[in-house]
Design a protein around this motif. Structure first.
Motif, PDB file in Angstrom:
ATOM      1  N   LEU A  29      -2.466  -9.097  -9.115  1.00 11.10           N
ATOM      2  CA  LEU A  29      -1.670  -9.474  -7.941  1.00 11.10           C
ATOM      3  C   LEU A  29      -0.182  -9.558  -8.255  1.00 11.10           C
ATOM      4  O   LEU A  29       0.640  -9.599  -7.341  1.00 11.10           O
ATOM      5  CB  LEU A  29      -2.153 -10.804  -7.367  1.00 11.10           C
ATOM      6  CG  LEU A  29      -3.524 -10.773  -6.711  1.00 11.10           C
ATOM      7  CD1 LEU A  29      -3.915 -12.176  -6.248  1.00 11.10           C
ATOM      8  CD2 LEU A  29      -3.557  -9.799  -5.555  1.00 11.10           C
ATOM      9  N   ALA A  32       2.075  -6.964  -6.380  1.00 12.70           N
ATOM     10  CA  ALA A  32       2.508  -7.284  -5.016  1.00 12.70           C
ATOM     11  C   ALA A  32       3.587  -8.361  -5.025  1.00 12.70           C
ATOM     12  O   ALA A  32       4.565  -8.279  -4.268  1.00 12.70           O
ATOM     13  CB  ALA A  32       1.310  -7.727  -4.180  1.00 12.70           C
ATOM     14  N   ALA A  36       7.563  -7.909  -3.730  1.00 10.95           N
ATOM     15  CA  ALA A  36       8.118  -8.775  -2.685  1.00 10.95           C
ATOM     16  C   ALA A  36       9.315  -9.566  -3.200  1.00 10.95           C
ATOM     17  O   ALA A  36      10.375  -9.584  -2.566  1.00 10.95           O
ATOM     18  CB  ALA A  36       7.039  -9.720  -2.164  1.00 10.95           C
ATOM     19  N   VAL A  42       6.851  -5.689   0.909  1.00  7.09           N
ATOM     20  CA  VAL A  42       5.546  -6.337   0.969  1.00  7.09           C
ATOM     21  C   VAL A  42       4.459  -5.271   1.082  1.00  7.09           C
ATOM     22  O   VAL A  42       4.368  -4.565   2.083  1.00  7.09           O
ATOM     23  CB  VAL A  42       5.458  -7.321   2.157  1.00  7.09           C
ATOM     24  CG1 VAL A  42       4.078  -7.950   2.232  1.00  7.09           C
ATOM     25  CG2 VAL A  42       6.539  -8.390   2.025  1.00  7.09           C
ATOM     26  N   LEU A  43       3.678  -5.161   0.026  1.00 10.73           N
ATOM     27  CA  LEU A  43       2.501  -4.297   0.013  1.00 10.73           C
ATOM     28  C   LEU A  43       1.306  -5.182  -0.316  1.00 10.73           C
ATOM     29  O   LEU A  43       1.465  -6.240  -0.932  1.00 10.73           O
ATOM     30  CB  LEU A  43       2.610  -3.198  -1.043  1.00 10.73           C
ATOM     31  CG  LEU A  43       3.773  -2.216  -0.914  1.00 10.73           C
ATOM     32  CD1 LEU A  43       3.709  -1.184  -2.037  1.00 10.73           C
ATOM     33  CD2 LEU A  43       3.780  -1.534   0.430  1.00 10.73           C
ATOM     34  N   LEU A  44       0.140  -4.765   0.073  1.00  7.25           N
ATOM     35  CA  LEU A  44      -1.060  -5.517  -0.235  1.00  7.25           C
ATOM     36  C   LEU A  44      -1.729  -4.949  -1.476  1.00  7.25           C
ATOM     37  O   LEU A  44      -1.654  -3.752  -1.742  1.00  7.25           O
ATOM     38  CB  LEU A  44      -2.025  -5.471   0.947  1.00  7.25           C
ATOM     39  CG  LEU A  44      -1.491  -6.084   2.233  1.00  7.25           C
ATOM     40  CD1 LEU A  44      -2.467  -5.845   3.372  1.00  7.25           C
ATOM     41  CD2 LEU A  44      -1.219  -7.564   2.054  1.00  7.25           C
ATOM     42  N   ASN A  45      -2.384  -5.823  -2.219  1.00  2.72           N
ATOM     43  CA  ASN A  45      -3.137  -5.375  -3.383  1.00  2.72           C
ATOM     44  C   ASN A  45      -4.287  -4.493  -2.896  1.00  2.72           C
ATOM     45  O   ASN A  45      -4.967  -4.827  -1.934  1.00  2.72           O
ATOM     46  CB  ASN A  45      -3.663  -6.577  -4.166  1.00  2.72           C
ATOM     47  CG  ASN A  45      -4.402  -6.164  -5.400  1.00  2.72           C
ATOM     48  OD1 ASN A  45      -5.584  -5.873  -5.334  1.00  2.72           O
ATOM     49  ND2 ASN A  45      -3.710  -6.107  -6.509  1.00  2.72           N
ATOM     50  N   ALA A  56      -1.774  -0.789  -5.139  1.00  2.46           N
ATOM     51  CA  ALA A  56      -1.129  -1.385  -3.972  1.00  2.46           C
ATOM     52  C   ALA A  56      -1.369  -0.463  -2.783  1.00  2.46           C
ATOM     53  O   ALA A  56      -1.418   0.761  -2.922  1.00  2.46           O
ATOM     54  CB  ALA A  56       0.358  -1.556  -4.210  1.00  2.46           C
ATOM     55  N   ARG A  57      -1.511  -1.060  -1.615  1.00  2.00           N
ATOM     56  CA  ARG A  57      -1.792  -0.312  -0.388  1.00  2.00           C
ATOM     57  C   ARG A  57      -0.522  -0.207   0.451  1.00  2.00           C
ATOM     58  O   ARG A  57       0.140  -1.201   0.719  1.00  2.00           O
ATOM     59  CB  ARG A  57      -2.876  -1.041   0.396  1.00  2.00           C
ATOM     60  CG  ARG A  57      -3.352  -0.317   1.629  1.00  2.00           C
ATOM     61  CD  ARG A  57      -4.492  -1.124   2.240  1.00  2.00           C
ATOM     62  NE  ARG A  57      -5.124  -0.419   3.328  1.00  2.00           N
ATOM     63  CZ  ARG A  57      -5.228  -0.908   4.550  1.00  2.00           C
ATOM     64  NH1 ARG A  57      -4.725  -2.084   4.841  1.00  2.00           N
ATOM     65  NH2 ARG A  57      -5.841  -0.232   5.486  1.00  2.00           N
TER      66      ARG A  57
END
Length: 96
Positions: A29, A32, A36, A42-45, A56-57
């Motif tokens: 994590l 991410a 940020a 801001v990307l999601l794991n 990262a998505r």
């Protein structure tokens, strides 16, 4: 959506030893959080979406084309930071 696979990238360009060190010393994590905190991105794991833990998505909706270039630069900066941290931990010279 797209997936940026840090593990794949690091294995391909810097080697298995760096990846194994990273997995032992850094939480997935952290990717991410660094994006940020350091870059305002801001990307999601990826693991929350059945993608690899070390990914990262990225959404391809509603962003200007320039935003994707900024994401790419930030992702590369985070990856370089991990490699530099690895080299420092191993007593190797840190390259720019």
């Amino acid at each position: 959506y797209g997936i940026i696979d840090f593990e794949f990238w690091l294995r391909k360009y810097v080697g298995d030893e760096v990846v194994e060190w990273l997995k032992k010393n850094i939480h997935p994590l952290d990717i991410a959080f660094k994006l940020a905190q350091d870059h305002g991105i801001v990307l999601l794991n990826g693991s929350g979406f059945h993608a690899p833990n070390w990914s990262a998505r990225v959404s391809f909706a509603n962003l200007d084309d320039d935003a994707y270039m900024a994401i790419g630069r930030a992702v590369r900066a985070v990856a370089r930071g991990y490699v530099q941290t690895y080299r420092a931990a191993k007593g190797q010279p840190i390259q720019p």
